[in-house]
Scaffold this active site. Structure first.
Site, PDB file in Angstrom:
ATOM      1  N   CYS A  45       0.811  -1.211   0.000  1.00  0.00           N
ATOM      2  CA  CYS A  45       0.000   0.000   0.000  1.00  0.00           C
ATOM      3  C   CYS A  45       0.845   1.262   0.000  1.00  0.00           C
ATOM      4  O   CYS A  45       0.348   2.346  -0.305  1.00  0.00           O
ATOM      5  CB  CYS A  45      -0.940  -0.005   1.201  1.00  0.00           C
ATOM      6  SG  CYS A  45      -2.537  -0.753   0.821  1.00  0.00           S
TER       7      CYS A  45
ATOM      8  N   ASP B 223     -16.725   3.871   1.074  1.00  0.00           N
ATOM      9  CA  ASP B 223     -16.360   2.463   1.194  1.00  0.00           C
ATOM     10  C   ASP B 223     -15.666   1.985  -0.079  1.00  0.00           C
ATOM     11  O   ASP B 223     -15.970   2.441  -1.185  1.00  0.00           O
ATOM     12  CB  ASP B 223     -17.605   1.614   1.455  1.00  0.00           C
ATOM     13  CG  ASP B 223     -18.058   1.693   2.897  1.00  0.00           C
ATOM     14  OD1 ASP B 223     -17.409   1.051   3.737  1.00  0.00           O
ATOM     15  OD2 ASP B 223     -19.043   2.409   3.172  1.00  0.00           O
ATOM     16  N   ASP B 224     -14.743   1.050   0.091  1.00  0.00           N
ATOM     17  CA  ASP B 224     -13.994   0.540  -1.051  1.00  0.00           C
ATOM     18  C   ASP B 224     -14.780  -0.503  -1.843  1.00  0.00           C
ATOM     19  O   ASP B 224     -14.416  -0.806  -2.976  1.00  0.00           O
ATOM     20  CB  ASP B 224     -12.673  -0.073  -0.588  1.00  0.00           C
ATOM     21  CG  ASP B 224     -11.704   0.992  -0.098  1.00  0.00           C
ATOM     22  OD1 ASP B 224     -11.781   2.127  -0.603  1.00  0.00           O
ATOM     23  OD2 ASP B 224     -10.886   0.698   0.782  1.00  0.00           O
TER      24      ASP B 224
ATOM     25  N   ASP C 291      -8.463  -4.946  -5.624  1.00  0.00           N
ATOM     26  CA  ASP C 291      -7.243  -4.364  -5.066  1.00  0.00           C
ATOM     27  C   ASP C 291      -6.043  -4.973  -5.753  1.00  0.00           C
ATOM     28  O   ASP C 291      -6.089  -6.123  -6.211  1.00  0.00           O
ATOM     29  CB  ASP C 291      -7.151  -4.590  -3.552  1.00  0.00           C
ATOM     30  CG  ASP C 291      -6.628  -3.347  -2.835  1.00  0.00           C
ATOM     31  OD1 ASP C 291      -5.627  -2.790  -3.316  1.00  0.00           O
ATOM     32  OD2 ASP C 291      -7.217  -2.953  -1.826  1.00  0.00           O
TER      33      ASP C 291
ATOM     34  N   HIS D  35      -6.249 -12.951 -15.060  1.00  0.00           N
ATOM     35  CA  HIS D  35      -5.496 -12.463 -16.210  1.00  0.00           C
ATOM     36  C   HIS D  35      -4.042 -12.302 -15.789  1.00  0.00           C
ATOM     37  O   HIS D  35      -3.741 -11.898 -14.658  1.00  0.00           O
ATOM     38  CB  HIS D  35      -6.056 -11.118 -16.674  1.00  0.00           C
ATOM     39  CG  HIS D  35      -5.271 -10.496 -17.792  1.00  0.00           C
ATOM     40  ND1 HIS D  35      -5.359 -10.924 -19.097  1.00  0.00           N
ATOM     41  CD2 HIS D  35      -4.361  -9.487 -17.786  1.00  0.00           C
ATOM     42  CE1 HIS D  35      -4.547 -10.205 -19.845  1.00  0.00           C
ATOM     43  NE2 HIS D  35      -3.928  -9.323 -19.073  1.00  0.00           N
TER      44      HIS D  35
END
Length: 727
Positions: A408, A438-439, A455, A529
């Site tokens: 992060c 909110d994520d 993420d 992917h």
């Protein structure tokens, strides 16, 4: 023209952090081989140096002076460090098995795992005794015993009795050092050196005579020509019926190879790996050095000096195998300088039949040992790539004076993110419920409430399996923060440039580890992917199901208690690790925190009024998110915020993660002190921060701790303008 990093084509795996491998890593860091990917496997983040063990036992050295920091050394060498003990080796499949993870494949391998002891075979030894090898466990336990004796001295308790089983030179050094240390504390009772044959029977008459005098000076009793029947908590029972008092019993005899080597498929001599003059085993491409190896052409006794002298040959021959150059032969010296500690700051030296002793000899040994260790502590500063002569005027300021963090710490700042999102069109679909701040987003799918998030992390460790676990736990954090049940995930991977064989190996490690994390959480990976780039990054898109309305940022109430489920500090620790400034033990502990899933904590905290995971914006930034969404102010008890080991020290030394300055700007009014700055440290796979009703907070806190979380009550919310106040 931009020159991309060169692809790796071969895996070189070093099993064990012994002296030969430590010196090899040092050489490799100063002259890496393009195309080779280096891995070190070791049970812990450090390796003790045997030459300084008697001095440590006697109290002349501190515990950390004894250790080679393998985390720093591996970073310097550009090697990944796998923290775990090798348990098996398959030379046909060319794989090494490490407990708790997928097999590690190699093209070339080298073993330097030292030796262990067969002392535990004695009745009672496994429970009441301690082998002198492996050194790390012995040093740790002796240090604790010595500290306990210091406490007993203040309480005027009876003196301590000690015993060493094994009357060779190693046993003699240990008992003299132990006796000296306890005598300095006024805690020495009875000190005994026990052997089933004559003590120092293989030593020269002059050497034995001098050591016998040292035994008298240190009040060491010799117990010779009798075997041990069994070990008890406070004594040793001998086969001839005698009893030897001992509160601390160690064994310096019966050295033997690691058990798993017997099943390795390598040719052995008395359990030790046979190597030829090039240090290569019976299997091409597998080498061995140090005490675990048996030199078939020129057999020698087990001594650390041979491992040190083998290192340059091992380094050359591993490289030569990869470059298809001729191998070199190792020719051990016929004799070597023996320096034997005598407890206090005196030592005995011997070479070519000559003997010398005294304080000057100890200081000579001390200089040799410190010089050996200094080369690992004062690692050379390798030159960094310089900027081209012509560049934009502000480029140096943007680059900064330290490498960009991973995890992060490498994310975009909150201000830049908000600026980019401002003005975007609102969701138009009726089955999407916006959750500002909110994520994760809430989606209605066939009558079910589904949350979805994504993420992606730039690698902060060179071990792809550990990085995969961190990235998986990190991505799941947004689902757990809403008290949802993880459902499915897709992977998005960027691999560094690798040969096809190494691509397959890396993908197998990454997907194997990630699959385990998601399945343990109740979810499945259903696709993904992959692409190639300059460096490794790992991301996941995750969905979760909610049986009840999700817990969001906006439901907190005045008076709510704030509970945090993990210590903070991962950002500063991993930034320091990249700079070679963090202790290996701190890094290992931080990684263990980062891979800890939060599913159980999420279920315990499902009744929270508001909840978030603490990640890139730091504890302060994510707490501000709750405050802004709920329209409340927060009182934060700074002293109650749990910190990862080493975080406070590193912060006090001014080490900061790449994202720190952006985070710090979120609350400029808070005081600028190292302990406050940690509130803005970006966390990777951090804990959950929950706002709970006061009447249930204590019970939830106890439930979290019982479930294995280092949870803490760190403050409360109150009515007022959104903001933070320290109390």
């Amino acid at each position: 023209m931009h020159t991309p990093p060169l692809p790796a084509t071969k895996d070189v795996v070093l099993i064990g952090g012994g002296h030969a491998h430590a010196l090899l890593l040092l050489k490799w860091g100063m002259r890496p081989l393009a195309g080779a990917r280096l891995t070190l496997i070791n049970p812990g983040p450090s390796a003790p140096y045997s030459g300084m063990l008697p001095g440590f036992v006697a109290g002349h050295y501190q515990r950390d002076e004894l250790d080679i920091d393998l985390v720093k050394l591996a970073r310097f060498a550009g090697a990944r460090l796998v923290l775990g003990a090798a348990t098996a080796m398959d030379p046909v499949a060319r794989q090494v098995q490490v407990s708790g993870r997928a097999p590690i494949a190699y093209d070339l391998a080298s073993l330097d795992v030292g030796i262990t002891s067969d002392m535990p075979d004695l009745p009672g030894f496994a429970r009441y005794g301690l082998p002198a090898k492996p050194l790390g466990g012995f040093a740790r336990t002796w240090d604790q015993f010595r500290q306990t004796q210091a406490d007993h001295a203040r309480a005027s308790s009876p003196a301590a009795n000690i015993a060493v089983i094994g009357g060779g030179v190693a046993g003699a050094e240990l008992i003299l050092a132990m006796a000296y240390a306890l005598a300095q504390q006024g805690r020495l009772g009875q000190a005994s050196l026990i052997d089933s044959r004559r003590v120092l029977g293989q030593a020269s008459p002059d050497l034995r005579r001098r050591l016998l005098r040292a035994f008298c000076e240190r009040r060491v009793t010799l117990v010779e020509n009798t075997a041990v029947a069994r070990i008890e908590a406070d004594h040793i029972q001998l086969e001839d019926g005698r009893t030897v008092l001992s509160d601390f019993t160690t064994g310096a005899a019966g050295a033997r190879p690691q058990d798993w080597i017997a099943q390795s498929g390598l040719a052995l001599q008395d359990g030790f790996i046979k190597v030829d003059e090039t240090l290569q085993s019976s299997v091409p491409g597998v080498f061995a050095a140090g005490d675990c190896a048996h030199m078939t052409a020129t057999p020698r006794p087990k001594a650390g000096v041979y491992a040190v002298r083998q290192a340059p040959i091992l380094y050359h021959n591993l490289r030569a195998q990869l470059t298809q150059d001729p191998l070199r032969k190792y020719q051990p010296q016929k004799d070597y300088l023996k320096l034997i500690s005598l407890g206090k700051t005196e030592a005995l030296g011997q070479r070519f039949g000559l003997q010398f002793s005294g304080a000057l000899v100890w200081h000579w040994k001390d200089r040799i040992d410190r010089a050996f260790m200094d080369q690992f502590r004062n690692l050379p500063q390798m030159p960094t790539a310089s900027l081209p002569p012509e560049h934009t005027h502000d480029l140096p300021a943007i680059l900064g004076d330290k490498p960009m963090c991973g995890g992060c710490g490498a994310k975009a700042g909150r201000a830049a993110l908000r600026g980019a999102l401002t003005g975007l069109a609102a969701a138009r679909r009726s089955d999407v419920t916006p959750l500002p701040g909110d994520d994760a987003a809430l989606v209605q799918t066939g009558g079910a409430q589904q949350v979805i998030t994504t993420d992606h992390l730039r690698a902060s460790t060179l071990d792809p399996e550990v990085m995969a676990r961190i990235a998986a736990v990190h991505a799941l954090g947004d689902i757990w923060a809403m008290a949802a049940a993880p459902q499915v995930a897709t992977a998005n991977l960027i691999l560094p440039r690798l040969s096809p064989a190494l691509q397959q190996r890396s993908l197998a490690e990454i997907m194997g580890a990630a699959t385990q994390v998601f399945q343990d959480a109740g979810a499945d990976i259903i696709g993904g992917h992959t692409s190639l780039g300059d460096e490794l990054s790992i991301g996941f898109t995750v969905t979760g199901l909610c049986d009840s309305p999700p817990v969001t940022l906006g439901g907190a109430q005045p008076g709510d208690v704030l509970i945090l489920t993990k210590p903070i500090g991962s950002g500063v620790i991993m930034a320091a690790e990249m700079l070679g400034a963090a202790k290996g033990a701190w890094v290992a502990a931080a990684l263990a925190r980062m891979v800890q899933p939060q599913g159980a904590a999420s279920r315990i905290l499902a009744s929270a009024h508001a909840m978030t995971d603490v990640t890139g914006f730091g504890l302060a930034g994510h707490l501000l998110g709750i405050c802004e969404a709920s329209g409340l102010a927060a009182q934060l008890d700074l002293a109650a915020v749990p910190l990862m080991q080493g975080a406070a020290t590193l912060s006090a030394h001014g080490i900061r993660s790449s994202l720190f300055e952006d985070n710090r700007a979120l609350a400029p009014d808070l005081p600028h002190r190292p302990e406050v700055d940690l509130l803005f440290d970006p966390q990777t796979a951090g804990g959950l921060l929950a706002a709970l009703a006061p009447d249930e907070a204590e019970d939830k806190l106890q439930d979290l701790r019982a479930a294995g979380f280092d949870a803490a009550r760190i403050g409360r919310l109150k009515a007022g303008a959104p903001g933070l106040m320290l109390v």
